[in-house]
Write a protein that holds these residues in place. Structure first.
Motif, PDB file in Angstrom:
ATOM      1  N   HIS A  87      63.915  78.506  27.419  1.00 37.44           N
ATOM      2  CA  HIS A  87      64.698  76.957  27.030  1.00 37.44           C
ATOM      3  C   HIS A  87      63.877  76.078  26.852  1.00 37.44           C
ATOM      4  CE1 HIS A  87      66.302  78.982  30.442  1.00 37.44           C
ATOM      5  NE2 HIS A  87      67.790  79.583  29.650  1.00 37.44           N
ATOM      6  N   LYS A  88      63.122  76.099  25.786  1.00 42.61           N
ATOM      7  CA  LYS A  88      62.077  75.451  25.428  1.00 42.61           C
ATOM      8  C   LYS A  88      62.529  74.985  24.297  1.00 42.61           C
ATOM      9  CE  LYS A  88      57.080  73.986  25.458  1.00 42.61           C
ATOM     10  NZ  LYS A  88      56.795  74.145  23.919  1.00 42.61           N
ATOM     11  N   PHE A  89      62.189  73.435  23.494  1.00 47.04           N
ATOM     12  CA  PHE A  89      62.539  73.389  22.201  1.00 47.04           C
ATOM     13  C   PHE A  89      61.829  72.369  21.638  1.00 47.04           C
ATOM     14  CE2 PHE A  89      65.542  70.041  24.642  1.00 47.04           C
ATOM     15  CZ  PHE A  89      65.135  69.386  24.195  1.00 47.04           C
ATOM     16  N   ILE A  90      61.656  72.670  20.308  1.00 43.83           N
ATOM     17  CA  ILE A  90      60.769  70.858  19.941  1.00 43.83           C
ATOM     18  C   ILE A  90      61.662  69.554  19.411  1.00 43.83           C
ATOM     19  CG2 ILE A  90      59.396  70.256  17.773  1.00 43.83           C
ATOM     20  CD1 ILE A  90      58.188  72.788  19.716  1.00 43.83           C
ATOM     21  N   ASP A  99      65.894  72.841  27.877  1.00 44.56           N
ATOM     22  CA  ASP A  99      67.524  72.062  27.805  1.00 44.56           C
ATOM     23  C   ASP A  99      67.750  72.934  29.407  1.00 44.56           C
ATOM     24  OD1 ASP A  99      67.455  75.004  27.933  1.00 44.56           O
ATOM     25  OD2 ASP A  99      69.191  74.970  26.098  1.00 44.56           O
ATOM     26  N   ARG A 100      66.952  73.465  30.293  1.00 41.89           N
ATOM     27  CA  ARG A 100      67.502  73.695  31.695  1.00 41.89           C
ATOM     28  C   ARG A 100      66.541  74.191  32.749  1.00 41.89           C
ATOM     29  NH1 ARG A 100      70.300  78.215  29.595  1.00 41.89           N
ATOM     30  NH2 ARG A 100      70.746  76.927  28.073  1.00 41.89           N
ATOM     31  N   ALA A 101      66.415  73.418  33.480  1.00 46.94           N
ATOM     32  CA  ALA A 101      64.991  73.813  34.765  1.00 46.94           C
ATOM     33  C   ALA A 101      65.465  75.329  35.165  1.00 46.94           C
ATOM     34  CB  ALA A 101      65.409  73.082  35.952  1.00 46.94           C
ATOM     35  N   VAL A 102      64.393  76.200  36.317  1.00 45.12           N
ATOM     36  CA  VAL A 102      64.749  76.752  37.154  1.00 45.12           C
ATOM     37  C   VAL A 102      66.041  76.435  37.859  1.00 45.12           C
ATOM     38  CG1 VAL A 102      64.282  78.603  38.838  1.00 45.12           C
ATOM     39  CG2 VAL A 102      62.735  78.422  36.321  1.00 45.12           C
ATOM     40  N   LYS A 103      66.596  77.394  38.230  1.00 41.82           N
ATOM     41  CA  LYS A 103      67.930  77.042  39.098  1.00 41.82           C
ATOM     42  C   LYS A 103      67.374  76.177  40.578  1.00 41.82           C
ATOM     43  CE  LYS A 103      72.669  77.557  40.602  1.00 41.82           C
ATOM     44  NZ  LYS A 103      73.497  77.659  39.741  1.00 41.82           N
ATOM     45  N   GLY A 104      67.891  75.573  41.041  1.00 45.36           N
ATOM     46  CA  GLY A 104      67.298  74.561  42.404  1.00 45.36           C
ATOM     47  C   GLY A 104      65.997  74.645  42.329  1.00 45.36           C
ATOM     48  N   PHE A 134      67.369  63.959  29.777  1.00 46.70           N
ATOM     49  CA  PHE A 134      68.433  62.743  28.717  1.00 46.70           C
ATOM     50  C   PHE A 134      69.307  63.515  28.413  1.00 46.70           C
ATOM     51  CE2 PHE A 134      63.963  60.908  28.740  1.00 46.70           C
ATOM     52  CZ  PHE A 134      64.066  59.549  29.038  1.00 46.70           C
ATOM     53  N   ASP A 135      70.120  63.355  27.732  1.00 51.30           N
ATOM     54  CA  ASP A 135      71.839  63.432  27.430  1.00 51.30           C
ATOM     55  C   ASP A 135      71.576  63.504  25.721  1.00 51.30           C
ATOM     56  OD1 ASP A 135      72.487  63.799  29.714  1.00 51.30           O
ATOM     57  OD2 ASP A 135      73.643  61.822  29.748  1.00 51.30           O
ATOM     58  N   ASP A 136      69.968  63.959  24.890  1.00 51.57           N
ATOM     59  CA  ASP A 136      70.248  64.108  23.568  1.00 51.57           C
ATOM     60  C   ASP A 136      69.468  65.575  23.480  1.00 51.57           C
ATOM     61  OD1 ASP A 136      67.588  63.834  24.391  1.00 51.57           O
ATOM     62  OD2 ASP A 136      67.363  61.957  22.556  1.00 51.57           O
ATOM     63  N   GLY A 137      69.888  66.358  24.272  1.00 49.80           N
ATOM     64  CA  GLY A 137      69.246  67.658  24.015  1.00 49.80           C
ATOM     65  C   GLY A 137      69.857  68.818  23.530  1.00 49.80           C
ATOM     66  N   LYS A 144      71.084  68.374  27.132  1.00 47.97           N
ATOM     67  CA  LYS A 144      70.496  67.967  27.643  1.00 47.97           C
ATOM     68  C   LYS A 144      68.815  68.073  27.325  1.00 47.97           C
ATOM     69  CE  LYS A 144      72.800  65.976  31.524  1.00 47.97           C
ATOM     70  NZ  LYS A 144      73.827  65.583  31.305  1.00 47.97           N
ATOM     71  N   ARG A 145      67.801  67.235  27.754  1.00 52.20           N
ATOM     72  CA  ARG A 145      66.649  67.184  27.468  1.00 52.20           C
ATOM     73  C   ARG A 145      65.858  67.158  28.210  1.00 52.20           C
ATOM     74  NH1 ARG A 145      62.789  63.363  25.427  1.00 52.20           N
ATOM     75  NH2 ARG A 145      64.858  61.818  25.025  1.00 52.20           N
ATOM     76  N   HIS A 146      65.292  68.200  28.905  1.00 49.42           N
ATOM     77  CA  HIS A 146      64.457  67.093  29.847  1.00 49.42           C
ATOM     78  C   HIS A 146      62.685  67.426  29.029  1.00 49.42           C
ATOM     79  CE1 HIS A 146      66.438  69.349  33.328  1.00 49.42           C
ATOM     80  NE2 HIS A 146      66.980  68.877  32.771  1.00 49.42           N
ATOM     81  N   CYS A 147      62.526  65.776  29.205  1.00 52.79           N
ATOM     82  CA  CYS A 147      61.276  65.536  28.985  1.00 52.79           C
ATOM     83  C   CYS A 147      59.998  65.366  29.783  1.00 52.79           C
ATOM     84  CB  CYS A 147      61.181  64.420  27.906  1.00 52.79           C
ATOM     85  SG  CYS A 147      60.229  63.253  27.283  1.00 52.79           S
ATOM     86  N   ILE A 148      59.031  66.328  29.637  1.00 51.23           N
ATOM     87  CA  ILE A 148      58.568  67.043  31.276  1.00 51.23           C
ATOM     88  C   ILE A 148      56.722  66.566  30.195  1.00 51.23           C
ATOM     89  CG2 ILE A 148      57.833  68.379  32.694  1.00 51.23           C
ATOM     90  CD1 ILE A 148      60.286  67.490  32.490  1.00 51.23           C
ATOM     91  N   ASN A 149      56.358  65.492  31.115  1.00 51.54           N
ATOM     92  CA  ASN A 149      54.700  65.684  30.555  1.00 51.54           C
ATOM     93  C   ASN A 149      53.975  67.192  31.293  1.00 51.54           C
ATOM     94  OD1 ASN A 149      54.017  62.437  31.353  1.00 51.54           O
ATOM     95  ND2 ASN A 149      55.513  63.221  32.556  1.00 51.54           N
ATOM     96  N   GLY A 150      53.429  67.628  30.295  1.00 54.13           N
ATOM     97  CA  GLY A 150      52.451  69.093  30.026  1.00 54.13           C
ATOM     98  C   GLY A 150      51.609  68.555  31.801  1.00 54.13           C
TER      99      GLY A 150
END
Length: 160
Positions: A87-90, A99-104, A134-137, A144-150
């Motif tokens: 679910h990772k993208f550049i 674009d999504r997390a592990v549910k829950g 953010f909603d620009d995924g 969705k775009r989950h913008c995460i600190n590595g």
């Protein structure tokens, strides 16, 4: 007349300062809860800054940006599975994006730290700050775009 007008303005000013910015008296309790001293001892300085103080790492600074190998990204603080490589993208933003997390396992919250509402992402097990949504995924998936600190994540490759 001026006195009445002045009183109305003063009253309006103080009434706007009501409860809009107040947080609930009930803080969420997480499955893993530690003191600041414990977190500081267990985390690196940068991990503590991001996970416990809701900081942000510099863009393009995470080695996790390059990972394409199948596996799971877990919380650096408590090892809860949060994201899958599939679910990772550049995104071009300089931070690992999904674009999504592990549910829950990821909590959505609201923060106003920069003057307007943003959807903050937290580990649902320890409450560690991960990043923002953010909603620009990718529109072909969730949008969705989950913008995460590595630095908030650790990568565990899939076992063969």
């Amino acid at each position: 007349m001026n006195k009445i007008f002045s009183l109305i303005i003063i009253f309006s000013f103080f009434s706007c300062a009501g409860n809009a910015q107040k947080k609930s008296d009930k803080a969420k309790t997480y499955k893993i809860s530690k003191t600041d001293a414990q977190w500081k001892k267990e985390l690196t300085e940068q991990q503590y800054y991001v996970l416990r103080q809701a900081g942000t790492e510099r863009p393009h600074s995470s080695e996790l940006n390059k990972i394409k190998t199948p596996g799971t990204f877990v919380c650096a603080a408590c090892k809860t599975p949060l994201y899958e490589t599939k679910h990772k993208f550049i995104s071009g933003t300089g931070w690992p994006s999904f674009d999504r997390a592990v549910k829950g396992n990821v909590e959505l919250d609201v923060d106003y730290k920069i003057g307007y509402a943003r959807t903050e992402l937290k580990c649902n097990t320890c409450g560690g700050h991960l990043g923002h949504s953010f909603d620009d995924g990718p529109q072909e998936t969730t949008g969705k775009r989950h913008c995460i600190n590595g630095v908030a994540l650790e990568f565990i490759p899939k076992q063969k």
